[in-house]
Design a protein around this motif. Sequence first.
Motif, PDB file in Angstrom:
ATOM      1  N   LEU A   1      -1.488  -2.416 -13.382  1.00 15.62           N
ATOM      2  CA  LEU A   1      -2.261  -1.404 -12.681  1.00 15.62           C
ATOM      3  C   LEU A   1      -2.226  -0.065 -13.435  1.00 15.62           C
ATOM      4  O   LEU A   1      -3.255   0.586 -13.631  1.00 15.62           O
TER       5      LEU A   1
ATOM      6  N   LYS B   1       0.356   6.709  -6.824  1.00 17.13           N
ATOM      7  CA  LYS B   1      -0.619   7.790  -6.998  1.00 17.13           C
ATOM      8  C   LYS B   1       0.105   9.114  -7.228  1.00 17.13           C
ATOM      9  O   LYS B   1      -0.299   9.898  -8.088  1.00 17.13           O
TER      10      LYS B   1
ATOM     11  N   ASN C   1      -3.223  -6.248  -8.243  1.00 18.74           N
ATOM     12  CA  ASN C   1      -2.777  -4.863  -8.020  1.00 18.74           C
ATOM     13  C   ASN C   1      -1.322  -4.775  -7.568  1.00 18.74           C
ATOM     14  O   ASN C   1      -0.809  -3.692  -7.354  1.00 18.74           O
TER      15      ASN C   1
ATOM     16  N   ILE D   1      -6.821   0.038  -8.252  1.00 16.47           N
ATOM     17  CA  ILE D   1      -6.152  -0.679  -7.158  1.00 16.47           C
ATOM     18  C   ILE D   1      -7.106  -1.717  -6.564  1.00 16.47           C
ATOM     19  O   ILE D   1      -6.669  -2.752  -6.072  1.00 16.47           O
TER      20      ILE D   1
ATOM     21  N   LEU E   1       2.481  -3.570 -10.911  1.00 17.54           N
ATOM     22  CA  LEU E   1       2.329  -2.126 -11.119  1.00 17.54           C
ATOM     23  C   LEU E   1       2.087  -1.776 -12.576  1.00 17.54           C
ATOM     24  O   LEU E   1       1.384  -0.830 -12.893  1.00 17.54           O
TER      25      LEU E   1
ATOM     26  N   SER F   1       0.832  -1.202   0.000  1.00 16.79           N
ATOM     27  CA  SER F   1       0.000   0.000   0.000  1.00 16.79           C
ATOM     28  C   SER F   1       0.871   1.259   0.000  1.00 16.79           C
ATOM     29  O   SER F   1       0.475   2.289  -0.543  1.00 16.79           O
TER      30      SER F   1
ATOM     31  N   HIS G   1       1.447   1.738  -3.531  1.00 19.15           N
ATOM     32  CA  HIS G   1       0.274   2.311  -4.190  1.00 19.15           C
ATOM     33  C   HIS G   1       0.207   3.819  -3.952  1.00 19.15           C
ATOM     34  O   HIS G   1      -0.132   4.583  -4.852  1.00 19.15           O
TER      35      HIS G   1
END
Lengths: 309, 739
Positions: B605, B577, B599, B594, B602, B570, B573
Amino acid sequence: MAQYDSKPRSFQEIILRLQTYWAEKGCAMMQPYDMEVGAGTFHPATTLRSLGSKPWAAAYVQPSRRPTDGRYGENPNRLQHYYQYQVLIKPSPPHLQELYLGSLAAIGIDMDLHDIRFVEDDWESPTLGAWGLGWEVWCDGMEVSQFTYFQQVGGHDCHPVSGELTYGLERLAMYVLGVDHVMDMPFNDPQSPTALSYGDVFKQTEQEYSRWNFDVANTDVLLKHFEEAEAECETILAQEHVDPKTGKRIIMAHPAYDQCIKASHVFNLLDARGVISVTERQAYIGRVRALAKQCADAFVLTEAGGYAA
Amino acid sequence: MPDLLIELFSEEIPARMQTRAADDLKKRVTDGLVEAGLTYAAAQGFSTPRRLTLALDGLLAESPTVREERKGPKVGAPDKAIEGFLRGAGLTRDALEERETPKGNVYFALIEKPGRPAAELIAEVLENTIRNFPWQKSMRWGAGSLRWVRPLHSILCILSDESGHEVVPMDVDGIQASDTTEGHRFMGSGRFAVTGFEDYEAKLKRDHVILNATERAEHIWHDATNMAFALGLEVVEDKGLLAEVSGLVEWPVVLMGDIAEDFLGLPPEVLQTSMKEHQKFFSVRNPKTNRIEKFVTVANRETSDNGATILAGNQKVLFARLSDAKFFWENDIRVAEAGAEAWLESLNNVTFHNKLGTQGDRIARFTALARELAPVVGADADVIGQAARFAKADLSSEMVYEFPELQGLMGRYYATTASLSDKVAAAAEEHYSPLGPSDDVPSAPVSVAVALADKLDTLTGFWAIDEKPTGSKDPFALRRAALGVIRLVQENDLRLPLDRYFDMQLLRHEAHQGEAVRENELNSLLEEIAEHGVFGAAFKTVQEKIEDMPSSWLFGLEDKVPDTSRDLLSFFHDRLKVYLRDEGVRHDVIDACIAMPGNDDLNLLVKRARALETFLRTEDGENLLQGFKRANNIVSQAEEKDGVEYSFGADVKHAEDHTEKALFAVLDEQENAISSAIEAEDFAAAMGGMAALRAPIDAFFEAVQVNADNDITRRNRLNLLSRIRKICLGVADLARVEG
């Protein structure tokens, strides 16, 4: 300053001129501290006297030892034993920079031909718990001095602030005398009946100490010395302020400081022997700093440290 | 309207602080004056090594009078209330005015604050600025208590207009403002008085001070490039160095010198770094040979010998410095020629982090990981292993000890010396990249594998010992490492399921931490993860395989590793972002992606997020999103109300309206196309399929009421909407998209 029109001819003449100059400016001409130290700053005339409110002005030569810099006398600039010239004035006078530049002129540096620069260099001594702001002074790109306004020593704020000047004598002299290898530098006047070079005086000792520092010094003994000096320093400072024999108030800041400096130097030797790991290093530095701080705490309770009964 | 000139003259200000300090002086003084009501037409800040200067044009001569009306208590209110009001307003009762209001008679106070002369306000604002100046580090000096970056010697502060100039009277800790200053320390003619900014700037120039730092920089660059050009050479551009050198001189004089022949064989980067770091010299390159052959130094003065003494001195210092560099280089070459084993050996005694072991431990760990990445990058595992093992060797070299910024680059030279392959040599340099968002990303497969392994090992290591970045604190540059992984994966188009590599590397770290590690347990676990990729399942398999009681260490990991791994994912993630936001992908779009399976890949994603972002920017996309939301809302509400799930059984035979039939037709047509496009990771095709749904969905909602009276029709329609929902959610979790 007519007597400075000529260029100095030897290492010792540069020292003598600095002595004369700073004596004329009102500094007490001190002698070296009789302990092994890494730099002139460790002399109690600097560390301890920069504490407290009493005015102070002193200058002296300090033999200094940096075991890791030993090169058996082969390297043109690196020595494990060398000299620093140290000036400490408290409070720092408003025109300390001009005073300093005057000292360069005194040793034969012509201000009209050279490029003198004050380049930021903040000073910090983790072992002394001390820091200050200032510069390294460059002459034609070469660092010839350290110039520092002490802000804190042994964990105490400096009030008033001392101005400290440190000249690396060999390097400065080599530059002024135009010598490329330190061992070739004239120690006394080359015209004198017994002309001696720096190498005549120190080449052999550099070899001897390099060997001892790097390969022979008994690390077990050194480790023991460290522990002993640390313990002794603490014992000294733990004594009552009033001496039971004389009935006088005698705080033994200087004898304790000797032990602190002994521990500091033993640490440097151990470091040169490569027996101290990165993590341990920090721990040792912390232990020496703790001693330095206690010595500073003690000194400010003495008369020289500004204590008034 | 008068002009204001301020100069704060001190001992040498560190070069790196000057520009910022000139800006701070300008900001603080102008903010203070404007707040006090003194507006101005223009402001300029300047800095030299010994002074900060501010020139303000068109300042008001005095602050305007301010009138304020304050409403007070009612007439006849208790005395206490009225007295309190009078105190606040600074008036007496007879100065109050009674006025009629809808609520009765009320007291009003009319307060007039007369304007104040500029000089008075300037003195206050400037003193306040000096005493609270935001220096990074400041100091006291002498016996005083004032703080400045270095001792402050004089303050020049004058107001001038057509009729002449006046000193603004003020005193800060015994320093009285005046209209005088000094020029160059060595070439100046002592203190002099000035009447205004133009006079000030001109007299400074006369006394050998160029006030404007940009002008000094331009002068340096102009002279340096001209001198080099005349010899057929070029100055190596270095904006940071130019800015720094401009802050070290008030009167720049450019001198060019030679580098002794002995040193021309050193790598150019070594020459450049040594000259820049120690001497602040510019390097001068021969474009034909690409060698650094000369240097440029900038003196702070002119001399009667045209700089000959200064240049000779600088050359001598350089000789000593380069002798050191050459000494390091020759020693290092000897070690490298012998295969560099001595360096690798010594890294076993260097602590990387006290909880993560030595550099040697670290190298062994990321070498193992790097080898496992061989199929991902498409390179030979043995070559990768060799490159990873050698990648940090130069950290033990003398050159890198002296110049840490040459790490990697020296590794490349030494790898070549050690007769290692070009791939290994390149990896030694490139595996540190990318260092920042604009740094190049390596593309050579071996370099990529080592770069990924190094970064993933660092990240999993600090996660394993719970030393994650918090707020602004990121001492181990872990955010940068994660961004590095993201860019390596993206720009090389790699398929890297992070989860399994996190698990493997976390286990290696745990093995290092664990007191009684059984190597065979660790190995079988790593093998299972490599095969199945899922920690939980792999773990159970291993547990079953090990016949005697597994060690307590192994037990403890069952919960810890997957949790840590999830947390690290996370973190990735979040970094992703930030990375995608810079290219304009909205955070809610990323969140929608996500939420989909896979997920931890990458690349997958990002492809999904980019396709969705593009689609949502089209009219079809926008409307389809609305269509989805409407369908989703209706079905969800109905499901809640009816307590059943509408997920299956829509049948065209119950369709009544022609739009309804058309919707069935298009769903039949697109459903498989979309899901096989998703399967094939062709998100653009999937979005194309989605776009085809938009018009029929819109038409359906236009023509049909879902909640029909006929229960069969209603259920059939709800099930139909549920099909739409299912198709959409197979692409991304559109419920998370805003709007």
